[in-house]
Write a protein that holds these residues in place. Structure first.
Motif, PDB file in Angstrom:
ATOM      1  N   LEU A  16       0.427  12.664  -5.398  1.00 56.27           N
ATOM      2  CA  LEU A  16      -0.234  11.865  -4.366  1.00 56.27           C
ATOM      3  C   LEU A  16       0.702  11.693  -3.181  1.00 56.27           C
ATOM      4  O   LEU A  16       1.897  11.481  -3.361  1.00 56.27           O
ATOM      5  N   TYR A  40       2.736  -4.947  -4.516  1.00 52.11           N
ATOM      6  CA  TYR A  40       2.274  -3.629  -4.993  1.00 52.11           C
ATOM      7  C   TYR A  40       0.914  -3.783  -5.652  1.00 52.11           C
ATOM      8  O   TYR A  40       0.669  -4.763  -6.371  1.00 52.11           O
ATOM      9  N   SER A  44       0.824  -1.223   0.000  1.00 54.80           N
ATOM     10  CA  SER A  44       0.000   0.000   0.000  1.00 54.80           C
ATOM     11  C   SER A  44       0.848   1.259   0.000  1.00 54.80           C
ATOM     12  O   SER A  44       0.363   2.342  -0.308  1.00 54.80           O
ATOM     13  N   ALA A  45       2.096   1.146   0.396  1.00 58.27           N
ATOM     14  CA  ALA A  45       3.028   2.280   0.443  1.00 58.27           C
ATOM     15  C   ALA A  45       4.424   1.684   0.450  1.00 58.27           C
ATOM     16  O   ALA A  45       4.589   0.508   0.767  1.00 58.27           O
TER      17      ALA A  45
HETATM   18  P1  AMP Z   1      -4.813   3.166  -3.933  1.00 59.57           P
HETATM   19  O1  AMP Z   1      -5.282   3.008  -5.305  1.00 59.57           O
HETATM   20  O2  AMP Z   1      -5.431   4.254  -3.175  1.00 59.57           O
HETATM   21  O3  AMP Z   1      -5.081   1.955  -3.207  1.00 59.57           O
HETATM   22  O4  AMP Z   1      -3.265   3.410  -3.951  1.00 59.57           O
HETATM   23  C1  AMP Z   1      -2.463   2.751  -4.864  1.00 59.57           C
HETATM   24  C2  AMP Z   1      -1.088   3.324  -4.875  1.00 59.57           C
HETATM   25  O5  AMP Z   1      -0.383   2.927  -3.711  1.00 59.57           O
HETATM   26  C3  AMP Z   1      -0.265   2.797  -6.018  1.00 59.57           C
HETATM   27  O6  AMP Z   1      -0.546   3.435  -7.232  1.00 59.57           O
HETATM   28  C4  AMP Z   1       1.133   3.054  -5.522  1.00 59.57           C
HETATM   29  O7  AMP Z   1       1.512   4.405  -5.753  1.00 59.57           O
HETATM   30  C5  AMP Z   1       0.995   2.828  -4.029  1.00 59.57           C
HETATM   31  N1  AMP Z   1       1.517   1.526  -3.597  1.00 59.57           N
HETATM   32  C6  AMP Z   1       0.857   0.388  -3.341  1.00 59.57           C
HETATM   33  N2  AMP Z   1       1.712  -0.587  -2.949  1.00 59.57           N
HETATM   34  C7  AMP Z   1       2.944  -0.045  -2.949  1.00 59.57           C
HETATM   35  C8  AMP Z   1       4.253  -0.512  -2.643  1.00 59.57           C
HETATM   36  N3  AMP Z   1       4.479  -1.744  -2.218  1.00 59.57           N
HETATM   37  N4  AMP Z   1       5.284   0.346  -2.797  1.00 59.57           N
HETATM   38  C9  AMP Z   1       5.092   1.607  -3.216  1.00 59.57           C
HETATM   39  N5  AMP Z   1       3.886   2.117  -3.508  1.00 59.57           N
HETATM   40  C10 AMP Z   1       2.823   1.306  -3.370  1.00 59.57           C
END
Ligand code: AMP
Ligand code: MCA
Length: 511
Positions: free
Chosen positions: A404, A303, A280-281
């Motif tokens: 973001l 991811y 998620s991050a």
């Molecule tokens: P959301 O759509 O609100 O759930 O957020 C998705 C975003 O979270 C993605 O487009 C990435 O920018 C970020 N994200 C999710 N997993 C990772 C991860 N393991 N490392 C870095 N960013 C991530």
């Protein structure tokens, strides 16, 4: 399988021994698989008794509880579309979501019924129920009178199962439409890829209004017939206490940082654990290394996105889990990295991440133009993430082309916050940027310029934002300045602001 409804697949994976324990909660409640079968049937019957039109949305803003999960499953079971909303959202945010989604049913806590039901009725919603985390409320009262026999509604793979609101560069939230097929394909891939096995026990500690807690965690456990230890809210001490009884844990990086601050987190506590998933991050390499040193376990980072569910993962077996990377595209996901010119970049070079696969969503709710913009001519979805693939095939996310901030796993869109701040009296302009934070990974900071003659108070601006916005979106600090750095086109150079404020929280110790 003759019914592609996601619930049918989850239900088919329930163990034959329906009286076995499916969920135990942190407040001592026990739910068997039979309880889940019966309660979802009763709630699905209640929803169907409302004679909702096909594709009706069931919008939900309630605290985490097993009954809240049952409502999700019952919505699938009855063939309607689930629309979860963060409990931190306040009235202006809810007004937008409900006005945009036009749900046929809204479920909220009794405490919010007054204002939320008004918003819902204004948007034409016919049915507003309450559901509280102490198992009270009109939804359960009504469901109690319904039959516990229910035939799962037949849905096709591309029929909608859920809408998840996620913002864009414009700051206006868009509803990502996910189908039964999107979610089921992802759940099945992860079941294999992460080696789910009989006897697995998942600690569920995430909120259930986003992909991670709602889909990845719940589907993962259910489609494997695995027990869940259910925490109504993340609590590092409770997780450590429960670790010896569990085999799988999923968290955003902040959860790992907070767990590492617990002296009880030691190898022995993790003796039965086989998998720690983070996502998620971005997970800091320091956290990854410290976790390995302390517990002897290697966090598996993956991811994903609301629009796509899970896209990539480090290997569970048969390969190294590399810190700082998000691993490989999952089976069935086609992932490429392109330059701004639309051409693939050479190995190891940075470009825009684009994806395709049966997990990729059906489009943004009632926004066909926006949907079209986010896909390439050959059908790849533009993630807005920037990354590279190394010679061994590992994918690393190095940044985002979308503006973001990801704070403690929640997404914060600077454009949205700036929009609210710019409306305050005396504000000429504002810029919100993300800066590193030891607990939340990244947090927002706002820099504001006053209108000529106006005197602004940063603390008051933050207080005003707190009264209007979900608390996690409120910038942690506000600076009043006389000018913002700009490029020759007059555009604010956020990279310079990020640089200027990057050490703001460096001395704060994690919570
Ligand atoms: P959301 O759509 O609100 O759930 O957020 C998705 C975003 O979270 C993605 O487009 C990435 O920018 C970020 N994200 C999710 N997993 C990772 C991860 N393991 N490392 C870095 N960013 C991530
Ligand atoms: C709480 N606060 C935050 C955040 N959470 N500030 C910034 N970012 C946050 N994430 C602030 C509140 O505003 C409040 O401030 C104070 O912290 C205490 O609030 P409280 O709610 O008590 O906080 P908490 O219980 O300690 O919550 C922290 C948390 C929570 C447990 C890390 O944020 C959380 O559960 N995060 C997980 C989010 C998640 O599930 N993301 C998955 C998205 P004040 O007192 O000043 O008001 S799915 C996704 O991204 C994709 C698809 C993927 O790949 O998974």
């Amino acid at each position: 399988m003759n019914n592609p409804n996601l619930f049918a697949a989850l239900r088919a994976a329930f163990p034959a021994a329906l009286d076995d324990l499916a969920i135990e909660t942190d407040n001592g409640l026990l739910y068997s698989w039979r309880d889940l079968e019966r309660s979802t049937a009763m709630m699905a019957n209640l929803l169907q008794s409302l004679k909702l039109p096909d594709g009706a949305r069931v919008a939900v803003q309630i605290e985490k509880s097993v009954e809240a999960m049952v409502l999700y499953l019952a919505t699938l079971r009855a063939g309607y579309v689930f629309l979860p909303l963060n409990t931190a959202y306040q009235s202006a945010e809810m007004d937008y979501f409900i006005g945009n989604a036009e749900p046929a049913v809204v479920v909220c806590s009794s405490a919010n019924f007054g204002w939320l039901s008004k918003l819902a009725f204004k948007a034409g919603t016919q049915n507003v129920f309450t559901l509280n985390d102490d198992r009270t409320g009109s939804l359960l009262d009504r469901a109690a009178h319904c039959s516990d026999q229910h035939e799962v509604a037949v849905r096709q793979a591309d029929d909608l199962a859920a809408i998840l609101y996620t913002s864009g560069t414009t700051g206006r939230s868009k509803g990502a439409m996910l189908s039964h097929g999107n979610l089921l394909s992802n759940a099945l891939v992860l079941k294999d890829y992460w080696g789910w096995t009989q006897g697995d026990v998942l600690i569920h500690a995430l909120p259930i209004f986003h992909v991670h807690g709602l889909f990845v965690a719940i589907h993962g456990a259910l489609i494997n017939g695995s027990k869940m230890i259910w925490l109504s809210k993340f609590d590092a001490k409770k997780v450590v206490e429960k670790l010896p009884e569990a085999t799988v844990f999923m968290g955003v990086p902040t959860l790992y940082v907070r767990l590492l601050a617990e002296p009880g987190l030691q190898r022995d506590a993790c003796r039965n654990m086989r998998l720690f998933v983070a996502g998620s991050a971005p997970l800091l390499i320091e956290t990854f290394n410290e976790w390995q040193a302390r517990t002897g376990q290697t966090i598996l980072e993956r991811y994903g996105m609301s629009e796509t569910a899970m896209l990539t993962s480090n290997p569970y077996q048969g390969g190294e889990r590399r810190g700082g990377t998000v691993g490989f595209a999952l089976p069935g996901v086609s992932l490429r990295v392109q330059g701004d010119d639309g051409q693939p970049v050479p190995v190891g070079e940075i470009g825009n991440i684009q994806v395709k696969g049966s997990n990729v969503f059906q489009g943004y709710w009632r926004m066909p133009e926006k949907t079209a913009e986010e896909f390439t001519a050959d059908g790849y979805f533009k993630t807005g993430d920037v990354g590279r693939i190394d010679a061994d095939g590992y994918i690393t996310i190095v940044g985002r082309s979308k503006d973001l901030i990801i704070s403690g796993g929640y997404n914060v869109y600077p454009a949205e916050i700036e929009g609210y701040i710019n409306e305050l009296p005396g504000v000429a302009e504002s810029a919100v940027v993300g800066v590193p934070h030891p607990d939340f990974g990244e947090v927002g900071v706002v820099v504001v310029i006053a209108k000529p003659g106006a005197v602004l108070d940063g603390a008051q601006i933050l207080a005003d934002m707190k009264a209007r916005l979900a608390n996690f979106k409120v910038p942690k600090q506000c600076f009043i300045v006389s000018e913002l750095p700009r490029n020759t086109m007059g555009k604010v150079q956020k990279n310079l602001l990020r640089e200027q404020y990057k050490a703001l929280f460096s001395s704060t110790s994690p919570k």
